[in-house]
Design a protein around this motif. Structure first.
Motif, PDB file in Angstrom:
ATOM      1  N   ILE A   1     126.493  94.796 103.677  1.00 42.18           N
ATOM      2  CA  ILE A   1     127.671  94.196 103.056  1.00 42.18           C
ATOM      3  C   ILE A   1     127.858  92.792 103.619  1.00 42.18           C
ATOM      4  N   ASP A   2     128.027  91.826 102.736  1.00 40.28           N
ATOM      5  CA  ASP A   2     128.337  90.469 103.162  1.00 40.28           C
ATOM      6  C   ASP A   2     129.651  90.478 103.947  1.00 40.28           C
ATOM      7  N   PRO A   3     129.768  89.671 105.019  1.00 44.78           N
ATOM      8  CA  PRO A   3     130.981  89.694 105.841  1.00 44.78           C
ATOM      9  C   PRO A   3     132.279  89.480 105.063  1.00 44.78           C
ATOM     10  N   ALA A   4     132.266  88.576 104.101  1.00 45.23           N
ATOM     11  CA  ALA A   4     133.487  88.336 103.317  1.00 45.23           C
ATOM     12  C   ALA A   4     133.856  89.579 102.513  1.00 45.23           C
ATOM     13  N   ALA A   5     132.883  90.227 101.916  1.00 38.92           N
ATOM     14  CA  ALA A   5     133.141  91.448 101.143  1.00 38.92           C
ATOM     15  C   ALA A   5     133.649  92.560 102.051  1.00 38.92           C
ATOM     16  N   ALA A   6     133.126  92.625 103.276  1.00 39.94           N
ATOM     17  CA  ALA A   6     133.567  93.652 104.221  1.00 39.94           C
ATOM     18  C   ALA A   6     135.034  93.441 104.579  1.00 39.94           C
ATOM     19  N   ARG A   7     135.428  92.194 104.801  1.00 36.09           N
ATOM     20  CA  ARG A   7     136.831  91.902 105.110  1.00 36.09           C
ATOM     21  C   ARG A   7     137.749  92.245 103.944  1.00 36.09           C
ATOM     22  N   ILE A   8     137.298  91.932 102.753  1.00 32.43           N
ATOM     23  CA  ILE A   8     138.097  92.171 101.558  1.00 32.43           C
ATOM     24  C   ILE A   8     138.157  93.654 101.227  1.00 32.43           C
TER      25      ILE A   8
END
Length: 248
Positions: free
Chosen positions: A76-83
């Motif tokens: 998972i891309d870090p931004a997607a993980a945060r979201i």
């Protein structure tokens, strides 16, 4: 067909993604080697079987699977993980899957390209709504160093109610609507912000794109807002980012 892409969701009706990428492939003269289809799956447990689809290179993901898809992905891309939501999947050369949230990139890219950006980037931003789109917008704004005030119908932990906004407007520059209020066919609706307190320092962005100019945006201009931004560029921006990811 060398490269197949598709949209995962349920149910699936008329799709912006299918039309957009079909037209893009034609514009790039790739229609003989690239195609886009729809994968209407009634349960997310059907997703792994799609990975065996011949020539599949990537997916877009829509409701109700943006969150449900995450446990089925290898990375998972870090931004997607945060979201906490994925709307684009790339099939890596070794067959592994990596999830991204291109709403984040689409919104952030249009925000930075907006000529008004220098005027509001030193102030706080109001984000109206607390759905999945709001999470992507909030992450994109925060990563630009802009403080975010989350707004919803009811106050909660880290969230203020609309009734509290009159006391906050002087510290605010950007106001983003991520709710469906004003979307066709309920075009008369709009978020209940104190429009009478808007000044030239306030810039309104609506991620709704149908209609292009919502009641929220029209009210902003009528009450002296510094400028408005429609949602159509974010829509195209997130699709362009998906294409960029698939091509990288």
């Amino acid at each position: 067909m060398n490269s197949l892409f598709g949209l995962i969701g349920y149910p699936l009706g008329h799709s912006f993604s299918k039309r957009y990428f079909t037209e893009k492939f034609e514009q790039l003269d790739l229609q003989d080697s690239h195609a886009y289809t729809q994968f209407e799956i009634p349960t997310i447990e059907d997703f792994p079987a799609l990975l065996g689809t011949e020539s599949i290179k990537g997916f877009n993901v829509t409701i109700p699977y943006k969150k449900q898809i995450i446990p089925f992905l290898d990375e998972i891309d870090p931004a997607a993980a945060r979201i906490g939501a994925v709307n684009t999947i790339k099939i890596l050369p070794d067959g592994r899957t990596r999830g991204y949230n291109t709403d984040y990139f689409g919104f952030q890219g249009t925000l930075k390209a907006w000529p008004a950006y220098p005027h509001f980037k030193s102030l706080s931003a109001l984000v109206l709504g607390q759905g999945g789109a709001a999470k992507a917008v909030i992450a994109a704004i925060e990563d630009l160093g802009i403080p975010v005030i989350k707004v919803s119908r009811q106050a909660g932990e880290g969230v203020v109610a609309y009734e509290a906004l009159p006391q906050l407007m002087e510290s605010v520059g950007l106001i983003v609507n991520t709710t469906p209020l004003g979307m066709h066919p309920n075009e008369a609706a709009c978020p209940p912000i104190p429009y009478e307190l808007l000044r030239g320092q306030h810039y309104l962005y609506d991620i709704v794109y149908n209609p292009l100019e919502t009641t929220f945006l029209r009210n902003g201009l009528a009450h002296g807002a510094g400028g408005i931004h429609t949602g159509i560029e974010m829509l195209y921006g997130q699709a362009d980012k998906a294409w960029e990811i698939w091509q990288s």
